[in-house]
Design a protein around this motif. Structure first.
Motif, PDB file in Angstrom:
ATOM      1  N   GLU A 157       0.859  -1.507   0.029  1.00  0.00           N
ATOM      2  CA  GLU A 157      -0.375   0.089   0.057  1.00  0.00           C
ATOM      3  C   GLU A 157       1.116   1.062  -0.350  1.00  0.00           C
ATOM      4  OE1 GLU A 157      -3.634   0.364  -0.476  1.00  0.00           O
ATOM      5  OE2 GLU A 157      -3.214  -1.646  -0.879  1.00  0.00           O
ATOM      6  N   ALA A 158       1.944   0.653   0.636  1.00  0.00           N
ATOM      7  CA  ALA A 158       2.971   2.081   0.778  1.00  0.00           C
ATOM      8  C   ALA A 158       3.115   3.617  -0.950  1.00  0.00           C
ATOM      9  CB  ALA A 158       3.862   2.249   0.703  1.00  0.00           C
ATOM     10  N   ARG A 159       2.515   2.257  -1.786  1.00  0.00           N
ATOM     11  CA  ARG A 159       3.155   2.917  -3.746  1.00  0.00           C
ATOM     12  C   ARG A 159       2.313   3.413  -4.170  1.00  0.00           C
ATOM     13  NH1 ARG A 159      -0.760  -0.578  -3.650  1.00  0.00           N
ATOM     14  NH2 ARG A 159      -3.304  -0.350  -4.913  1.00  0.00           N
ATOM     15  N   ARG A 160       1.138   3.889  -2.873  1.00  0.00           N
ATOM     16  CA  ARG A 160       0.453   5.441  -3.014  1.00  0.00           C
ATOM     17  C   ARG A 160       0.920   6.676  -2.900  1.00  0.00           C
ATOM     18  NH1 ARG A 160      -5.780   3.808  -1.015  1.00  0.00           N
ATOM     19  NH2 ARG A 160      -6.167   1.291  -1.276  1.00  0.00           N
ATOM     20  N   GLU A 161       1.948   6.504  -2.067  1.00  0.00           N
ATOM     21  CA  GLU A 161       2.567   7.679  -1.582  1.00  0.00           C
ATOM     22  C   GLU A 161       4.110   7.781  -2.734  1.00  0.00           C
ATOM     23  OE1 GLU A 161       0.924  10.458   0.061  1.00  0.00           O
ATOM     24  OE2 GLU A 161      -0.321   8.627  -0.176  1.00  0.00           O
ATOM     25  N   VAL A 162       4.822   6.511  -3.326  1.00  0.00           N
ATOM     26  CA  VAL A 162       5.376   7.069  -4.222  1.00  0.00           C
ATOM     27  C   VAL A 162       5.173   7.876  -5.286  1.00  0.00           C
ATOM     28  CG1 VAL A 162       7.423   5.474  -5.668  1.00  0.00           C
ATOM     29  CG2 VAL A 162       6.803   4.791  -3.308  1.00  0.00           C
ATOM     30  N   GLY A 163       6.168   8.812  -5.464  1.00  0.00           N
ATOM     31  CA  GLY A 163       6.065  10.101  -6.536  1.00  0.00           C
ATOM     32  C   GLY A 163       5.557   9.883  -7.735  1.00  0.00           C
ATOM     33  N   PRO A 164       6.178   9.222  -8.729  1.00  0.00           N
ATOM     34  CA  PRO A 164       6.375   8.621  -9.713  1.00  0.00           C
ATOM     35  C   PRO A 164       4.694   8.005  -9.687  1.00  0.00           C
ATOM     36  CG  PRO A 164       8.705   7.847  -9.770  1.00  0.00           C
ATOM     37  CD  PRO A 164       7.949   8.104  -8.424  1.00  0.00           C
ATOM     38  N   TYR A 169      -2.903   7.279  -7.779  1.00  0.00           N
ATOM     39  CA  TYR A 169      -4.689   7.503  -6.965  1.00  0.00           C
ATOM     40  C   TYR A 169      -4.837   9.718  -6.452  1.00  0.00           C
ATOM     41  CZ  TYR A 169      -1.094   3.667  -7.120  1.00  0.00           C
ATOM     42  OH  TYR A 169      -0.831   2.397  -7.091  1.00  0.00           O
ATOM     43  N   GLN A 170      -4.130   9.709  -7.889  1.00  0.00           N
ATOM     44  CA  GLN A 170      -4.889  11.851  -7.070  1.00  0.00           C
ATOM     45  C   GLN A 170      -5.860  11.663  -8.630  1.00  0.00           C
ATOM     46  OE1 GLN A 170      -1.413  13.797  -6.831  1.00  0.00           O
ATOM     47  NE2 GLN A 170      -1.130  13.070  -4.615  1.00  0.00           N
ATOM     48  N   ARG A 171      -6.147  11.251  -9.541  1.00  0.00           N
ATOM     49  CA  ARG A 171      -6.707  11.216 -10.632  1.00  0.00           C
ATOM     50  C   ARG A 171      -7.969  11.564 -10.123  1.00  0.00           C
ATOM     51  NH1 ARG A 171      -7.732   7.381 -13.471  1.00  0.00           N
ATOM     52  NH2 ARG A 171      -6.507   5.603 -12.366  1.00  0.00           N
ATOM     53  N   ARG A 172      -9.025  11.411  -8.932  1.00  0.00           N
ATOM     54  CA  ARG A 172     -10.462  11.938  -9.378  1.00  0.00           C
ATOM     55  C   ARG A 172     -10.331  11.515  -8.001  1.00  0.00           C
ATOM     56  NH1 ARG A 172     -13.990   9.811 -13.256  1.00  0.00           N
ATOM     57  NH2 ARG A 172     -12.409   7.855 -14.462  1.00  0.00           N
ATOM     58  N   PRO A 173     -10.334  13.196  -7.352  1.00  0.00           N
ATOM     59  CA  PRO A 173      -9.864  13.312  -5.631  1.00  0.00           C
ATOM     60  C   PRO A 173     -11.343  13.389  -5.485  1.00  0.00           C
ATOM     61  CG  PRO A 173      -9.718  14.991  -7.736  1.00  0.00           C
ATOM     62  CD  PRO A 173      -9.686  13.946  -8.470  1.00  0.00           C
ATOM     63  N   ALA A 174     -12.842  13.755  -6.192  1.00  0.00           N
ATOM     64  CA  ALA A 174     -13.462  13.950  -5.347  1.00  0.00           C
ATOM     65  C   ALA A 174     -14.247  12.686  -4.697  1.00  0.00           C
ATOM     66  CB  ALA A 174     -14.572  14.941  -6.429  1.00  0.00           C
ATOM     67  N   MET A 175     -13.620  11.515  -5.250  1.00  0.00           N
ATOM     68  CA  MET A 175     -14.182  10.323  -4.742  1.00  0.00           C
ATOM     69  C   MET A 175     -13.479  10.148  -3.655  1.00  0.00           C
ATOM     70  SD  MET A 175     -14.679   7.923  -7.994  1.00  0.00           S
ATOM     71  CE  MET A 175     -15.450   7.085  -7.281  1.00  0.00           C
ATOM     72  N   ARG A 176     -14.665   9.460  -2.886  1.00  0.00           N
ATOM     73  CA  ARG A 176     -13.355   8.726  -1.330  1.00  0.00           C
ATOM     74  C   ARG A 176     -12.761   7.436  -1.752  1.00  0.00           C
ATOM     75  NH1 ARG A 176     -17.131   5.275   3.319  1.00  0.00           N
ATOM     76  NH2 ARG A 176     -14.673   5.797   4.905  1.00  0.00           N
ATOM     77  N   GLN A 177     -11.675   7.557  -1.422  1.00  0.00           N
ATOM     78  CA  GLN A 177      -9.979   6.512  -1.510  1.00  0.00           C
ATOM     79  C   GLN A 177     -10.483   4.997  -0.386  1.00  0.00           C
ATOM     80  OE1 GLN A 177      -8.068   6.671  -4.706  1.00  0.00           O
ATOM     81  NE2 GLN A 177     -10.038   8.576  -5.033  1.00  0.00           N
ATOM     82  N   ALA A 193      -7.818   1.747 -12.581  1.00  0.00           N
ATOM     83  CA  ALA A 193      -6.704   0.960 -13.174  1.00  0.00           C
ATOM     84  C   ALA A 193      -5.476   2.125 -12.543  1.00  0.00           C
ATOM     85  CB  ALA A 193      -7.145   1.655 -14.345  1.00  0.00           C
ATOM     86  N   GLU A 194      -4.586   1.426 -12.234  1.00  0.00           N
ATOM     87  CA  GLU A 194      -3.248   1.771 -11.727  1.00  0.00           C
ATOM     88  C   GLU A 194      -1.935   0.788 -12.639  1.00  0.00           C
ATOM     89  OE1 GLU A 194      -2.102   0.931  -7.744  1.00  0.00           O
ATOM     90  OE2 GLU A 194      -4.287  -0.138  -7.658  1.00  0.00           O
ATOM     91  N   GLN A 195      -0.492   1.626 -12.623  1.00  0.00           N
ATOM     92  CA  GLN A 195       0.440   1.576 -13.048  1.00  0.00           C
ATOM     93  C   GLN A 195       0.294   1.053 -14.264  1.00  0.00           C
ATOM     94  OE1 GLN A 195       3.601  -0.424 -10.540  1.00  0.00           O
ATOM     95  NE2 GLN A 195       1.385  -0.219  -8.906  1.00  0.00           N
ATOM     96  N   GLY A 196       1.267  -0.034 -14.846  1.00  0.00           N
ATOM     97  CA  GLY A 196       1.302   0.034 -16.112  1.00  0.00           C
ATOM     98  C   GLY A 196       0.651  -1.296 -16.834  1.00  0.00           C
ATOM     99  N   SER A 197       0.498  -1.413 -17.768  1.00  0.00           N
ATOM    100  CA  SER A 197      -0.197  -2.012 -18.916  1.00  0.00           C
ATOM    101  C   SER A 197      -0.490  -3.878 -18.792  1.00  0.00           C
ATOM    102  CB  SER A 197      -0.752  -2.376 -20.307  1.00  0.00           C
ATOM    103  OG  SER A 197      -0.384  -1.137 -20.530  1.00  0.00           O
ATOM    104  N   GLY A 198       0.863  -4.395 -18.508  1.00  0.00           N
ATOM    105  CA  GLY A 198       0.990  -5.940 -17.289  1.00  0.00           C
ATOM    106  C   GLY A 198       0.017  -6.049 -16.280  1.00  0.00           C
ATOM    107  N   ASP A 199       0.622  -4.660 -15.487  1.00  0.00           N
ATOM    108  CA  ASP A 199       0.067  -4.627 -14.171  1.00  0.00           C
ATOM    109  C   ASP A 199      -1.672  -4.677 -13.745  1.00  0.00           C
ATOM    110  OD1 ASP A 199       2.154  -4.208 -12.249  1.00  0.00           O
ATOM    111  OD2 ASP A 199       2.200  -2.338 -13.795  1.00  0.00           O
ATOM    112  N   ILE A 200      -1.878  -3.599 -14.885  1.00  0.00           N
ATOM    113  CA  ILE A 200      -4.062  -4.100 -15.032  1.00  0.00           C
ATOM    114  C   ILE A 200      -3.964  -5.691 -15.370  1.00  0.00           C
ATOM    115  CG2 ILE A 200      -5.785  -2.929 -16.319  1.00  0.00           C
ATOM    116  CD1 ILE A 200      -3.920  -0.249 -15.978  1.00  0.00           C
ATOM    117  N   ILE A 201      -3.246  -6.138 -16.830  1.00  0.00           N
ATOM    118  CA  ILE A 201      -3.589  -7.889 -17.112  1.00  0.00           C
ATOM    119  C   ILE A 201      -3.835  -7.910 -16.014  1.00  0.00           C
ATOM    120  CG2 ILE A 201      -3.366  -8.802 -18.615  1.00  0.00           C
ATOM    121  CD1 ILE A 201      -2.461  -6.731 -20.058  1.00  0.00           C
ATOM    122  N   GLN A 202      -3.125  -7.723 -15.017  1.00  0.00           N
ATOM    123  CA  GLN A 202      -2.942  -8.967 -14.623  1.00  0.00           C
ATOM    124  C   GLN A 202      -3.850  -8.862 -13.216  1.00  0.00           C
ATOM    125  OE1 GLN A 202       1.609  -9.116 -12.303  1.00  0.00           O
ATOM    126  NE2 GLN A 202       0.769 -10.859 -10.646  1.00  0.00           N
TER     127      GLN A 202
END
Length: 444
Positions: A157-164, A169-177, A193-202
């Motif tokens: 879950e730390a990935r949500r605060e990693v700079g790149p 996780y900030q694309r829809r700021p109006a929605m509750r996370q 959806a998040e990260q790369g295409s391979g992550d999404i497919i997996q």
């Protein structure tokens, strides 16, 4: 002049900082001056000069731990992990509670697949700085690579605060996370959806599982994936990343679902296929291929150049020559783009065809894969797609692979139709390609 050079460097003006710091270093070759000069050269892209200055700073009588850290970072960036480890340990000998050196020692140990030692380094770095998202995420990847799913997903879950990655996780700021521990009973959920295409497919395999618990699921996917995942069962509907916020109660990052379902290795949802091919695309690609003249084998030698580990995962097309020389095979390069340095190898391979820009989206790629007997691919989204389609796929992995491929196994618990080929040493693609060629000959 030393102070002025540092000020210019911190203000983002290394061009003016270098001559000032060089002048000071000639008269006072102290570690702090040499290190600052190395930083300025590095900012200008003068990597050779930067390394020389870092080495001089680390060798000075008044050596700073920062000099060893900077030298270790440069060595690790060019995959000299053992030498980088030495530098990080030297920094820690000078400053035992140097958090950055402790963290980067973990990175160097992971690169050498010394995972238990790496876990200790990351745990110590988190003790020194508990709020470090970069360390938490690196720790998660090392834990998952070593098969510790319970702790791995927790730190993941730390990935949500990693700079790149934070923008995911900030694309829809109006929605509750959604946050770990929240239940999702009787709610309308947006799976983001998040990260790369391979992550999404997996990880999109989890969407029907969440919907089967009684939650209404709206699935967000890149538009180029809609053709292969729009028919996932139990999903209310699919939207694109650029579509406006849907009427949902909460947004859940897609890659948080393994933690939500408490996934361990023997509970990975591995039923395939879960991707589908639009029938009209299959007819078009069958026509493009024409009548078979032998085994049809797809190849992928490279992925996105922007990938942080692309230098380790992509292969020059020319290095696949032993595979391309296999008899009674027709080869297809299943990637929409070709790097300039691979064009000569393509022209020199009469058995290899390349559709190029005709691969408009993942539906085209899926339709082409459906017509092939086998895919041989480096670690890219196309390998994931072949696995999600239940197509035979042989995936070629670097010595220190991505976390999802684990260690020491030739199969993947994520994709039952996948076989893994691993480097025995860093950069050793020759042994991998030889093993692939031998197995290819054995499939006749």
């Amino acid at each position: 002049m030393h102070l002025l050079g540092l000020i210019l460097l911190r203000q983002g003006n290394p061009v003016e900082a270098v001559p000032l710091l060089s002048s000071v270093a000639e008269r006072h070759p102290e570690s702090a001056v040499l290190h600052a000069l190395g930083e300025a050269c590095l900012a200008l892209g003068l990597r050779g000069e930067a390394e020389a200055h870092f080495r001089a700073a680390a060798s000075a009588a008044d050596a700073m731990p920062e000099a060893w850290l900077s030298l270790g970072n440069m060595l690790l960036e060019r995959d000299e992990a053992a030498e980088a480890e030495h530098c990080f340990r030297a920094a820690l000998a000078l400053r035992p509670e140097f958090m950055e050196a402790t963290n980067n020692l973990g990175n160097a140990l992971v690169a050498q697949l010394r995972l238990p030692e790496a876990w200790q380094s990351y745990a110590e770095a988190l003790r020194l700085r508990p709020d470090s998202a970069d360390t938490g995420f690196a720790y998660a990847l090392a834990l998952l690579l070593g098969g510790d799913f319970a702790a791995g997903w927790r730190h993941f879950e730390a990935r949500r605060e990693v700079g790149p990655l934070r923008w995911n996780y900030q694309r829809r700021p109006a929605m509750r996370q959604w946050q770990p521990g929240m239940a999702l009973p009787d709610r309308r959920v947006l799976l983001m959806a998040e990260q790369g295409s391979g992550d999404i497919i997996q990880y999109v395999r989890y969407a029907p599982l969440l919907a089967a618990t009684g939650v209404q699921v709206v699935l967000e996917l890149p538009r180029e994936m809609h053709g292969v995942f729009a028919a996932l069962p139990h999903i209310e509907h699919v939207i694109a990343l650029e579509d406006r916020d849907p009427d949902c109660d909460i947004a859940v990052p897609l890659l948080s679902l393994p933690r939500y379902f408490a996934t361990v290795r023997n509970t990975i949802p591995h039923a395939v296929p879960y991707a589908t091919v639009p029938p009209e695309r299959m007819a078009a690609w069958r026509a493009w291929l024409g009548p078979p003249c032998g085994r049809r084998i797809g190849l992928v030698c490279s992925g996105r150049p922007e990938h942080p580990h692309d230098r380790n995962r992509s292969i020059l097309l020319a290095r696949l020559a032993p595979i391309l020389a296999a008899p009674d095979c027709d080869f297809v390069l299943v990637q929409p783009e070709l790097r300039d340095h691979d064009r000569a190898a393509l022209a020199a391979a009469p058995s290899l065809r390349w559709p190029g820009a005709q691969l408009r989206d993942f539906a085209d790629t899926a339709a082409l894969l459906a017509e092939l007997d086998l895919l041989i691919s480096v670690d890219t989204a196309v390998a994931h797609l072949a696995g999600a389609l239940a197509r035979p796929v042989w995936t070629l992995l670097p010595y220190a692979p991505d976390y999802r491929w684990l260690l020491g196994c030739r199969d993947s618990p994520w994709y039952p139709t996948m076989r893994l080929y691993r480097q025995a040493a860093h950069g050793d693609w020759e042994t991998v390609i030889e093993a692939v060629r031998q197995d290819l000959d054995g499939r006749r």
